[in-house]
Write a protein that holds these residues in place. Structure first.
Motif, PDB file in Angstrom:
ATOM      1  N   GLN A 173       0.825  -1.208   0.000  1.00 42.20           N
ATOM      2  CA  GLN A 173       0.000   0.000   0.000  1.00 42.20           C
ATOM      3  C   GLN A 173       0.858   1.257   0.000  1.00 42.20           C
ATOM      4  N   LYS A 174       2.001   1.212   0.684  1.00 46.10           N
ATOM      5  CA  LYS A 174       2.933   2.342   0.665  1.00 46.10           C
ATOM      6  C   LYS A 174       3.324   2.698  -0.764  1.00 46.10           C
ATOM      7  N   GLU A 195       1.762   1.962  -3.546  1.00 46.00           N
ATOM      8  CA  GLU A 195       0.604   2.485  -4.277  1.00 46.00           C
ATOM      9  C   GLU A 195       0.383   3.960  -3.935  1.00 46.00           C
ATOM     10  N   ASP A 196       0.502   4.295  -2.658  1.00 50.17           N
ATOM     11  CA  ASP A 196       0.296   5.687  -2.252  1.00 50.17           C
ATOM     12  C   ASP A 196       1.398   6.601  -2.792  1.00 50.17           C
ATOM     13  N   ARG A 246       0.630   7.386  -6.322  1.00 46.95           N
ATOM     14  CA  ARG A 246      -0.389   8.444  -6.401  1.00 46.95           C
ATOM     15  C   ARG A 246       0.245   9.829  -6.236  1.00 46.95           C
ATOM     16  N   ILE A 290       4.623   9.198   3.821  1.00 51.57           N
ATOM     17  CA  ILE A 290       4.284   7.855   3.325  1.00 51.57           C
ATOM     18  C   ILE A 290       5.515   6.958   3.376  1.00 51.57           C
ATOM     19  N   ASN A 292      -7.744  10.030  -9.762  1.00 55.46           N
ATOM     20  CA  ASN A 292      -7.215   9.609  -8.466  1.00 55.46           C
ATOM     21  C   ASN A 292      -7.750   8.243  -8.067  1.00 55.46           C
TER      22      ASN A 292
END
Length: 400
Positions: A219-220, A222-223, A226, A334, A390
């Motif tokens: 998830q890190k 992926e963020d 973004r 992040i 987003n």
């Protein structure tokens, strides 16, 4: 009369020759993508500037979005008036009334040499007009509270009062595409951002080792992807299952050479993915001497497995400077989340800091990784992150 445009000034791309038109077209596309949430705006590109017609949209969120667009040197809220002296005077007066302060300066420029009044004369005419029609204002040509800029161009005159600095650089997509090796730490997102600042479009590759690495580590990444979409449009991340390869390395190779062999395998797989996606280079967050795998000897040993250009934007940077950029682009909080990636869970107690190519080849030669690499490539998960929406869309691709 009110601000109805945002005037966008080019930076480095203004110096381009025959390619200038295509660079401007790409910047226009990037601006339109970034501002797609504002349906009423219209973007028009000229050879020496670009402007965004607001058409009633609130200018504040649009200005905030423009700050992230690589390729924009600066921008300003602008009034567009006809090239007539009285209308220019009225526009300059309105611009000053909208501001707060006690001192002002007029800076007139005349790219349109057909306009009959010189820049210097226009400064005096407008300065006198503003002094006569306001109270409490005086002229300060050195450190004014407000600077009214008047740009008399061929199509119209643009009047602005504040210059907002942009990202600068070259528009993303003008210099090709690179595959970013993204670990989830501080360095690689900064490397991706700096490559994007040179016009590079980014895709990313991440090696994960479940169950040793958690979904939160994924998830890190992926963020962080973004975060990069803020500056360069859509970003795809290719998640490579790496557990079996890592276990094989540390079971069959000497422990102190395990990190070097692991990095070489990552480079091999990254080159294969890049080749199958028509990507011509790799980008890493390596900084010389920062860790054991980033010594000159380690880079020399690792580079042997690929002839692809490797972009290393951070190679000579201090860690403090890297952290500063990470904070500026919104990646730092992040990156420091305490979830380990595959590079940290199998760290040997005493990694070789000066590995030799001949030794690496000697230890690696008896180990057959071909089936493991083929399996990893066939199980890659690709996730696309959209700058405009987003949102992410999962894809599963066979990249063999």
């Amino acid at each position: 009369m009110k601000y109805d445009h945002i005037l966008v000034r080019y930076g480095e791309l203004a110096l381009k020759g025959k390619n200038k038109k295509s660079f401007i077209q790409i910047l226009k596309r990037n601006v339109e993508r970034k501002l797609s949430a504002f349906p009423n705006i219209k973007v028009k590109a000229k050879r020496d500037h670009m402007y965004i017609l607001l058409n009633g949209e609130d200018h504040e969120p649009i200005l905030e979005n423009c700050k992230d667009i690589i390729g924009i040197q600066s921008f300003s809220l602008a009034m567009k008036v006809e090239n007539e002296e009285e209308k220019i005077k009225a526009g300059a007066l309105k611009a000053l009334i909208l501001e707060e302060g006690q001192t002002f300066k007029i800076t007139a420029k005349r790219p349109n040499k057909d306009f009959p009044i010189s820049s210097q004369d226009m400064n005096q005419i407008l300065g006198g007009h503003l002094l006569r029609n306001t109270n409490g204002w005086s002229v300060d040509v050195h450190e004014p509270d407000v600077e009214i800029r008047v740009e008399i161009r061929h199509d119209a005159t643009y009047i602005t009062s504040k210059k907002i600095e942009g990202q600068g650089g070259l528009p993303v997509g003008t210099t090709g595409k690179s595959l970013l090796l993204m670990s989830g730490g501080i360095d690689s997102p900064v490397a991706g951002y700096l490559a994007m600042n040179r016009g590079v479009e980014i895709e990313a590759i991440h090696f994960h080792s479940p169950p040793f690495t958690s979904d939160r580590a994924k998830q890190k990444v992926e963020d962080l992807a973004r975060v990069l979409t803020k500056y360069g449009g859509d970003v795809k991340v290719h998640f490579v299952p790496f557990t079996e390869i890592q276990q094989k390395i540390f079971q069959e190779a000497p422990e102190n050479y395990g990190m070097t062999i692991m990095r070489r395998l990552m480079m091999r797989i990254s080159e294969m993915v890049a080749k199958n996606r028509d990507i011509l280079s790799l980008t890493t967050g390596e900084s010389l001497g920062q860790v054991a795998s980033q010594t000159m000897e380690s880079m020399h040993a690792i580079n042997e497995v690929t002839n692809y250009p490797i972009i290393r934007p951070l190679v000579a940077m201090d860690k403090v400077d890297i952290i500063d950029i990470s904070k500026e682009i919104g990646a730092y909080e992040i990156s420091i989340r305490p979830y380990e990636d595959c590079c940290t869970i199998f760290v040997p107690k005493a990694p070789k800091t000066r590995p030799r190519r001949e030794k690496v080849n000697e230890f690696e030669r008896p180990i057959d990784f071909s089936e493991d690499i083929e399996k990893a490539l066939s199980e890659i998960e690709t996730v696309s992150f959209s700058a405009s929406e987003n949102e992410s869309e999962e894809e599963f691709e066979d990249l063999l």
